[in-house]
Design a protein around this motif. Structure first.
Motif, short mmCIF file in Angstrom:
data_model
loop_
_atom_site.label_atom_id
_atom_site.label_comp_id
_atom_site.label_asym_id
_atom_site.label_seq_id
_atom_site.Cartn_x
_atom_site.Cartn_y
_atom_site.Cartn_z
N SER A 166 -13.36 -1.17 -1.97
CA SER A 166 -13.48 -0.79 -3.38
C SER A 166 -13.15 -1.95 -4.32
CB SER A 166 -12.57 0.40 -3.68
OG SER A 166 -11.20 0.05 -3.50
N LEU B 71 0.82 -1.20 0.00
CA LEU B 71 0.00 0.00 0.00
C LEU B 71 0.86 1.25 0.00
CD1 LEU B 71 -2.76 -1.04 2.53
CD2 LEU B 71 -3.02 -0.77 0.07
N ASN C 49 -10.38 1.01 2.77
CA ASN C 49 -10.99 1.48 1.53
C ASN C 49 -10.55 0.66 0.33
OD1 ASN C 49 -12.59 3.57 2.58
ND2 ASN C 49 -10.88 5.00 2.60
N VAL C 50 -9.32 0.17 0.36
CA VAL C 50 -8.86 -0.71 -0.72
C VAL C 50 -9.72 -1.97 -0.75
CG1 VAL C 50 -6.96 -2.19 -1.49
CG2 VAL C 50 -6.50 0.16 -0.75
N GLY D 207 -2.43 6.05 -4.57
CA GLY D 207 -3.45 5.26 -3.90
C GLY D 207 -3.80 3.98 -4.62
N ASN E 163 -12.72 6.57 0.03
CA ASN E 163 -12.25 6.12 -1.27
C ASN E 163 -10.73 6.15 -1.28
OD1 ASN E 163 -11.25 8.77 -2.49
ND2 ASN E 163 -13.37 9.30 -1.96
N THR E 164 -10.15 5.63 -2.36
CA THR E 164 -8.68 5.54 -2.45
C THR E 164 -8.09 6.57 -3.40
OG1 THR E 164 -8.90 3.86 -4.19
CG2 THR E 164 -8.71 3.07 -1.92
N THR F 108 -3.33 0.02 -6.05
CA THR F 108 -2.79 -1.23 -5.52
C THR F 108 -3.01 -2.32 -6.55
OG1 THR F 108 -3.05 -2.94 -3.84
CG2 THR F 108 -4.97 -1.58 -4.28
N ASN G 234 -7.17 3.80 4.90
CA ASN G 234 -6.87 3.60 3.48
C ASN G 234 -6.88 2.11 3.12
OD1 ASN G 234 -5.84 4.47 0.80
ND2 ASN G 234 -4.05 3.28 1.43
#
Length: 468
Positions: free
Chosen positions: A127, A31, A123-124, A37, A181-182, A39, A120
């Motif tokens: 999403s 990450l 959020n990954v 942001g 969100n990312t 991945t 974060n």
């Protein structure tokens, strides 16, 4: 030399290294290194690995918020040294000096940074999980876990960096940025306090709780016991006591464990381990052990009950005169076997949440019985609180004293004081004695109850104005 082949080979090696690293570090490194942001995690197994994280925030409550509410005087700290350096945040907190420019002195905050790093990662998961390849039977569970943790870390932050929630003022008070969100290129606008809480409640809704496993033995993974306990805490912090009560009770029906400290009579040592089943979610701080080398305030030191198992029988450590505080009479815990859950939730504390909600909704005896269930495992030959006919205020005074000692080293006492400060029956000016160095007071409306956003956050986000 074939540059394309070499680049392809290097890419394969890097990907393999990332996968190996993820198996040991919960993919934190990946990450960190993927720009903007993004991945490369694309399958269910790799995304789930993000949940298998040993969650930590980079500062302990005893470094600031537990000092502000006069629970402690820091850890390993020397009061004379802190008091002598007047242009520091530490001095402002210790001397309750509102004139110190705390925002200018707070260039960074590892706790704030760590919280948003965990957010974060959640959020990954949220999403990317819907389209991830692999076994999809538990996708909804993993998304629910991530939403619950996203809400939890935001809740910790709003309770520290914003004013106390109140229905009458929350729409007009500043909250925090709720990151969902990312997209790191997007400015994460600071929301109102009311909207921040709405987002938190949405992420820990009944529907989300229902998608969690009922009981998870992994203290780094959330379950329905945690989900219910957390929603109860959010509603309590909003002072919605009748709404919070059913959630606290639901959590205790799933996990009702209370650590039995009478065992210290035989072991002569207070042991707390990270994997204890009463940890609904373990979130550590900057040190592995807590309350090791915490210096209690003189006022906190008077609140132990006669017969306290730790005080009377912990011969391997225990609460002894401090050798670092520099003030006679200060007690310091000197054992090494305690790993207090400083930023997480434990079932023992949920009893106090249920107790207060019962007391505040007129069920005083039932509430005190919940407190007594914990005290029975804390105090030898304890005298039950649940007797006679105490008023709400009298019952709350008993609860407050017992809970204060129970929650040393955690965020609980600061959050409680901040909440009570907006209630007419329970607000109070706190007075701290520092012996020969003077006496200091903090009022319920003091700006010190709101910590400053760090400059490394406000510098890049113009909406992130201070909330005091």
């Amino acid at each position: 030399m074939n540059t394309n082949n070499n680049n392809w080979t290097l890419g394969v090696v890097v990907c393999l290294m990332i996968l190996v690293s993820c198996s040991f570090t919960s993919c934190d490194d990946e990450l960190d290194i993927i720009p903007k942001g993004k991945t490369t995690l694309e399958n269910v197994t790799d995304l789930e690995a993000l949940l298998n994280t040993e969650y930590h925030l980079g500062a302990d409550p005893n470094q600031d918020i537990a000092i502000i509410c006069n629970e402690v005087l820091g850890q390993w700290s020397s009061v004379p040294e802190v008091i002598s350096q007047k242009n520091t945040v530490e001095y402002a907190n210790m001397a309750y000096d509102e004139s110190v420019d705390r925002a200018a002195l707070t260039t960074e905050d590892t706790r704030y940074n760590d919280a948003y790093k965990h957010i974060n990662a959640m959020n990954v998961i949220i999403s990317k999980m819907p389209d991830a390849t692999g076994d999809g039977t538990r996708k909804d569970q993993y998304i629910a876990e991530a939403r619950m943790l996203r809400a939890y870390f935001h809740w910790l932050m709003v309770c520290i960096y914003a004013k106390q929630y109140d229905d009458a003022t929350a729409e007009n008070e500043g909250g925090i940025a709720y990151v969902d969100n990312t997209n790191v290129g997007e400015t994460k606008e600071k929301l109102s306090l009311a909207e921040t809480y709405r987002r938190i409640l949405d992420d820990c809704s009944d529907e989300v709780i229902a998608q969690l496993p009922q009981k998870n033995p992994n203290v780094e993974r959330v379950d329905q016991a945690f989900g219910n306990a957390f929603r109860a805490k959010v509603l309590m912090q909003m002072k919605h006591y009748s709404e919070a009560l059913p959630y606290a009770q639901a959590s205790l029906r799933i996990n009702s464990l209370i650590q039995d400290r009478s065992e210290i009579i035989n072991t002569m040592s207070w042991s707390l381990t990270q994997d204890m089943e009463n940890n609904l979610l373990y979130v550590g701080g900057s040190t592995r052990v807590c309350p090791t080398f915490i210096n209690l305030s003189l006022e906190s030191g008077t609140l132990f009950e006669d017969g306290d198992y730790v005080v009377n029988y912990d011969l391997m450590g225990g609460w002894n005169p401090s050798w670092t505080a520099g003030i006679p009479g200060v007690l310091q815990y000197q054992g090494w076997g305690t790993m207090g859950n400083v930023w997480g939730i434990i079932s023992d504390h949920v009893y106090y949440d249920a107790a207060e909600c019962l007391i505040r909704t007129g069920k005083i005896m039932e509430g005190l019985q919940q407190v007594d269930k914990v005290r029975a495992k804390r105090v030898e030959n304890y005298v039950p609180f649940a007797q006679g006919n105490p008023s709400e205020q009298e019952a709350m005074a008993m609860l407050q004293r017992a809970k204060w000692i129970e929650c040393i080293g955690t965020y609980e006492n600061f959050f409680d004081c901040k909440r009570w400060n907006t209630e007419a029956n329970y607000k109070r000016t706190i007075t701290r004695s520092l012996g020969d160095y003077g006496t200091f007071s903090i009022k319920p409306e003091s700006p010190l109850w709101v910590l400053p956003f760090p400059a490394n956050a406000t510098r890049y986000n113009p909406t992130l104005t201070q909330n005091y």
